[in-house]
Design an enzyme around this catalytic site. Structure first.
Site, PDB file in Angstrom:
ATOM      1  N   MET A 383       0.828  -1.204   0.000  1.00 55.37           N
ATOM      2  CA  MET A 383       0.000   0.000   0.000  1.00 55.37           C
ATOM      3  C   MET A 383       0.873   1.269   0.000  1.00 55.37           C
ATOM      4  O   MET A 383       1.793   1.389   0.811  1.00 55.37           O
ATOM      5  CB  MET A 383      -0.883  -0.029   1.244  1.00 55.37           C
ATOM      6  CG  MET A 383      -1.926   1.038   1.288  1.00 55.37           C
ATOM      7  SD  MET A 383      -2.911   0.836   2.755  1.00 55.37           S
ATOM      8  CE  MET A 383      -1.677   1.039   4.020  1.00 55.37           C
ATOM      9  N   HIS A 406       3.830 -12.160  -7.715  1.00 55.73           N
ATOM     10  CA  HIS A 406       2.476 -11.592  -7.681  1.00 55.73           C
ATOM     11  C   HIS A 406       2.363 -10.338  -6.826  1.00 55.73           C
ATOM     12  O   HIS A 406       1.290  -9.748  -6.727  1.00 55.73           O
ATOM     13  CB  HIS A 406       1.484 -12.628  -7.191  1.00 55.73           C
ATOM     14  CG  HIS A 406       1.346 -12.724  -5.689  1.00 55.73           C
ATOM     15  ND1 HIS A 406       2.423 -12.870  -4.841  1.00 55.73           N
ATOM     16  CD2 HIS A 406       0.260 -12.678  -4.892  1.00 55.73           C
ATOM     17  CE1 HIS A 406       1.994 -12.920  -3.604  1.00 55.73           C
ATOM     18  NE2 HIS A 406       0.692 -12.807  -3.586  1.00 55.73           N
TER      19      HIS A 406
END
Lengths: 483, 161
Positions: A383, A406
């Site tokens: 984030m 990923h």
């Protein structure tokens, strides 16, 4: 636990743990990592979990571990293992509870300076239109028949219902519709959990993020994807919600008996499995594929809601508020694929848990505009940090069963993150950096703090150096919506 | 699987009140969070299987920071069978998670009996769920073993979140 000395260094970014490391290993474990990332990996049980995965019956080649790996349950997160169709197994614990958790990116032609005055309104509209949070329900109320259609058809159902464009479907892995999905293999409880939740984000590390394209590394690919420096893009990260969790729970429990029936010895009960050609294995695959279709449809319905939010916040204020899907990738899934192993083409079931498919140029399943280039791969950062757009390569087909990293990968536990990072302080820091934040809770925000993750730029550098992906573009966030 | 009886009760503040102190006859805490990089892990102890199952439920509710809200409280009864103790533990916790997600409830006042080896009979209070800080997706079997200790039984449960 393992030490660096246990590994053979194949290249500066590839390490191999040979089968001599533990008696029950059937194939080696190969880790893509710089020396520094490898050292970070040795700090938890990731490698032991990868070694455990290497004991599965019928596993071929090597168990591949991505540079964003971290400890999970059963498989590590960031683990890839392929099992032969002829004599291999399928393991729900090698795919995970959030079946087809994945990510999609949507491109716009909106310039950063155009959106700046409206960013707060847009972030608020996205938060309002896209339900997020613990146990949250979506806006749709599906009948049993409608849910079965979602489970069979995935994104194709959303196209029929007006929630998708043909381009959306074409730019989704598997065209958003896994073959072999069978709703009759789901428990009533799984369906009950799935009915109210379609079109919802959930909580945890799931998010919607508005970003700006900061740098382009591959002009031709970026153009094909509609990415331009200074333009706004949107990322959506979520999965199959309670339906997928229930499918995995049901089959991990059911297969506890199957391993005894088939005489399979395992080092961890979470790795329970069944032969791919057994009734139990076929049932799990049918249920898993149905849950994967639900997840594709979930991300597509959220895309529809995001388009509504863009229209509400930006109509009449910017020239063009259209959102075009760049690509949608799964990172918790099992797939039947054909790969080259020891000079032979072998049909396998590739388990990707926290790993993205990264097929190279020429793959027929890609839409025509990407076929020459390779499959787009999306690697969201933690984030508030960069995310990356990459391309699958020929090398990924040879080295990693057509797979890539990923995400950034955690290094700090959630409890430690909550103890050492204050959510409200992080919120203020992100706001000060110009990032709008809508979060369900401040402790939840602290858990996802960038300090709890590896550096995504370092992860991407490894996969690029190893040749299993090519850099296309880097984006940076301007607004985050999380449950 | 649940059977319920209703009563009305106004709730003020946290009510399931897990016993997070040391029990009279145990020197170790009934449950404690263990470091796990991405998910949650809980070490649970009990003098016998019934107590371990109760502590596991209380620990899981504590980890998820489930808080009740004022409303109707119901007595619920649950009867579960499983092939072995570990499966019984997972099934039991999954039942509670299912109730929390689908019926938006939390639980307190567990009374648990284990009959004939792997049959769990539980009575407890079900309360409307006010808030939940941590969404636990699933109870895993990862390295799950209920092992005997000097003071009874112990297990480490990894939750997917």
């Amino acid at each position: 636990m393992t030490n660096k000395q246990d590994f053979n260094r194949i290249s500066p970014v590839l390490w191999e743990l040979p089968t001599s490391f533990r008696q029950d290993m059937r194939v080696p474990v190969r880790i893509f990592a710089s020396e520094r990332l490898l050292e970070a990996t040795l700090g938890d049980r990731s490698v032991v979990q990868a070694v455990n995965a290497s004991t599965l019956p019928g596993v071929v080649g090597h168990v591949t571990v991505m540079p964003d790996v971290h400890q999970g349950y059963g498989f590590p997160i960031g683990g890839v293992a392929a099992t032969r169709l002829s004599d291999g197994v399928i393991s729900p614990g090698g795919i995970g509870y959030d079946i087809n958790c994945g990510v999609r990116m949507l491109a716009t032609s909106i310039r950063h300076e155009e959106i700046k005055p409206h960013l707060g309104d847009l972030a608020a509209a996205l938060n309002a239109h896209c339900p997020s949070g613990v146990g949250v329900k979506g806006k749709l109320r599906l009948s049993g028949k409608q849910l079965d259609a979602v489970l069979r058809k995935g994104s194709k159902w959303t196209l029929e219902q007006g929630y998708a464009t043909p381009e959306d479907v074409a730019r989704t892995e598997e065209n958003g519709s896994m073959q072999g999905a069978d709703p009759s293999f789901l428990s009533p409880r799984a369906k009950e959990r799935g009915r109210p939740q379609l079109g919802s984000l959930g909580a945890g590390n799931h998010f919607i993020e508005l970003e700006i394209v900061e740098e382009i590394y591959h002009a031709e690919a970026a153009e094909a994807m509609g990415l331009q420096v200074g333009n706004v893009v949107l990322q959506i990260h979520c999965g199959s919600r309670g339906l997928g969790h229930q499918v995995c729970s049901d089959y991990v429990r059911e297969l506890q008996g199957a391993v005894q029936r088939y005489g399979i010895q395992l080092p961890d009960r979470e790795l329970v499995c069944a032969p791919l050609d057994s009734p139990e294995g076929k049932r799990y695959f049918g249920a898993m594929a149905a849950a994967a279709n639900y997840a594709f449809a979930n991300r597509q319905v959220l895309t529809h809601h995001a388009r509504q939010a863009f229209e509400q916040a930006l109509a009449g204020k910017v020239r063009n508020w259209d959102l075009h899907l760049v690509y949608d990738v799964a990172h918790n899934i099992g797939k039947f694929e054909e790969h080259q192993i020891d000079d032979k083409r072998v049909k396998v079931c590739v388990h990707r848990k926290g790993a993205t498919r990264a097929f190279g140029p020429g793959f027929e399943g890609l839409p025509p505009e990407y076929r020459k280039l390779g499959q787009p791969v999306l690697v969201p950062g933690s984030m508030g940090t960069h995310s990356w757009v990459l391309l699958g390569t020929e090398q990924s087909m040879r080295q990693s069963f057509g797979s890539c990293a990923h995400g950034a990968g955690r290094v700090m536990s959630r409890s430690k993150a909550k103890r050492s990072i204050r959510g409200d302080k992080l919120f203020q820091e992100m706001q000060a950096e110009g990032i709008k934040v809508h979060a369900g809770s401040m402790p939840g925000l602290a858990e996802e703090a960038p300090q709890a993750y590896k550096d995504v730029d370092a992860v991407v550098q490894v996969v690029a150096e190893a040749g299993i992906a090519r850099k296309v573009a880097r984006v940076r966030p301007i607004a985050v919506i999380k449950g | 699987m649940f059977q319920t009886a209703r009563c009305t009760n106004q709730i003020v503040g946290p009510q399931y009140a897990p016993d997070i102190g040391y029990t009279a006859s145990m020197s170790m805490p009934p449950y404690e969070e263990i470091e796990h990089t991405a998910d949650l892990a809980l070490r649970v102890r009990g003098r016998d299987l019934a107590e371990l199952l109760r502590h596991a439920a209380e620990g899981m509710l504590d980890l998820s920071e489930a808080q009740p809200k004022p409303g109707e409280t119901r007595s619920v009864h649950l009867d579960l069978h499983a092939p072995d103790d570990e499966q019984l533990l997972v099934m039991w916790l999954e039942e509670l998670l299912y109730g929390m997600e689908m019926r938006e409830v939390t639980y307190r006042d567990f009374e648990i009996q284990v009959l004939n080896g792997n049959r769990l009979v539980a009575n407890m209070q079900e309360l409307p769920l006010g808030s939940l800080a941590m969404h636990i997706k699933a109870v895993t079997f990862h390295d799950l073993r209920i092992i005997p200790t000097q003071e009874g039984l112990e297990a480490t449960i990894v939750f997917d979140i």
